[in-house]
Write a protein that holds these residues in place. Structure first.
Motif, mmCIF file in Angstrom:
data_model
loop_
_atom_site.group_PDB
_atom_site.id
_atom_site.type_symbol
_atom_site.label_atom_id
_atom_site.label_comp_id
_atom_site.label_asym_id
_atom_site.label_seq_id
_atom_site.Cartn_x
_atom_site.Cartn_y
_atom_site.Cartn_z
ATOM 1 N N ARG A 158 0.842 -1.207 0.000
ATOM 2 C CA ARG A 158 0.000 0.000 0.000
ATOM 3 C C ARG A 158 0.874 1.252 0.000
ATOM 4 N N LEU A 159 1.956 1.232 0.760
ATOM 5 C CA LEU A 159 2.861 2.380 0.814
ATOM 6 C C LEU A 159 3.469 2.644 -0.563
ATOM 7 N N ARG A 160 3.906 1.587 -1.248
ATOM 8 C CA ARG A 160 4.469 1.757 -2.594
ATOM 9 C C ARG A 160 3.453 2.367 -3.547
ATOM 10 N N ALA A 161 2.197 1.931 -3.438
ATOM 11 C CA ALA A 161 1.153 2.396 -4.357
ATOM 12 C C ALA A 161 0.696 3.820 -4.045
ATOM 13 N N GLU A 162 0.510 4.140 -2.755
ATOM 14 C CA GLU A 162 -0.078 5.419 -2.382
ATOM 15 C C GLU A 162 0.945 6.521 -2.100
ATOM 16 N N GLU A 163 2.156 6.151 -1.740
ATOM 17 C CA GLU A 163 3.194 7.135 -1.397
ATOM 18 C C GLU A 163 4.521 6.732 -2.047
ATOM 19 N N ALA A 190 -4.159 4.747 7.315
ATOM 20 C CA ALA A 190 -3.068 4.117 6.558
ATOM 21 C C ALA A 190 -2.122 3.318 7.449
#
Length: 187
Positions: free
Chosen positions: A46-51, A96
């Motif tokens: 999720r971190l790679r995708a959103e930030e 998040a």
């Protein structure tokens, strides 16, 4: 409880255990006599995708294995002088954040010394008594919880400061795990 080293303990296949051991290794690299440190745990995918910018700063933008993992992100320094439980009661995490972890150093006594603890001591007096006890041991505790209630801990004794001597287990520090879980209670 089990001895654990990253990559050798079967429990390290659990993402939360891996995150706890990663934080323990990081704290170990800083040495002893450190302040408590608080970490947000976020889903790496999720971190790679959103930030993507933050993921890049953290070195997470490389391909690598696509396994379920958690990325620990150290938070600002904890306020000095404030009791840890009172500080934790003020925390509210954004959606998040999947979980959180805390690493803290304490002195403890072996179970054989529990019977000799004087009754009726105030917290400060008890801490002084433990600090002067000949059988005291210094320990670094890393405790993590997820929003769903999953818990993991790692304990490292100063006198056995080696990655092969780190104890792991979900129930090693229940009071601290409860306090960390309460930071998600408003969900």
């Amino acid at each position: 409880m089990s001895n654990a080293t990253p990559g050798t303990d079967p429990l390290a296949s659990n993402p939360l255990t891996r995150a706890v051991l990663e934080i323990d290794e990081y704290a170990s690299g800083l040495g002893w006599d450190q302040p408590a440190r608080l970490f947000a745990l976020v889903d790496t995918t999720r971190l790679r995708a959103e930030e993507p910018g933050l993921a890049s700063q953290l070195g997470l933008d490389e391909g690598g294995e696509e396994i379920a993992s958690l990325t620990p992100i150290e938070q600002d320094e904890l306020p000095s002088g404030a009791p840890l439980d009172e500080f934790l009661a003020t925390i509210a995490w954004p959606d998040a954040v999947t979980g959180c972890a805390l690493t803290v150093e304490r002195q403890m006594l072996p179970p054989s010394a529990e019977g000799s603890v004087p009754k009726g001591l105030a917290d400060a007096e008890l801490a002084k008594w433990v600090a002067e006890h000949p059988d005291r041991q210094e320990v670094r505790m890393t405790v993590a919880v997820l929003r769903d209630g999953t818990r993991e801990s790692a304990l490292r004794l100063r006198e056995k400061d080696s990655p092969t001597e780190v104890l792991t287990g979900a129930g090693l520090v229940p009071g601290l795990a409860d306090a960390l879980s309460a930071t998600f209670a408003a969900d």
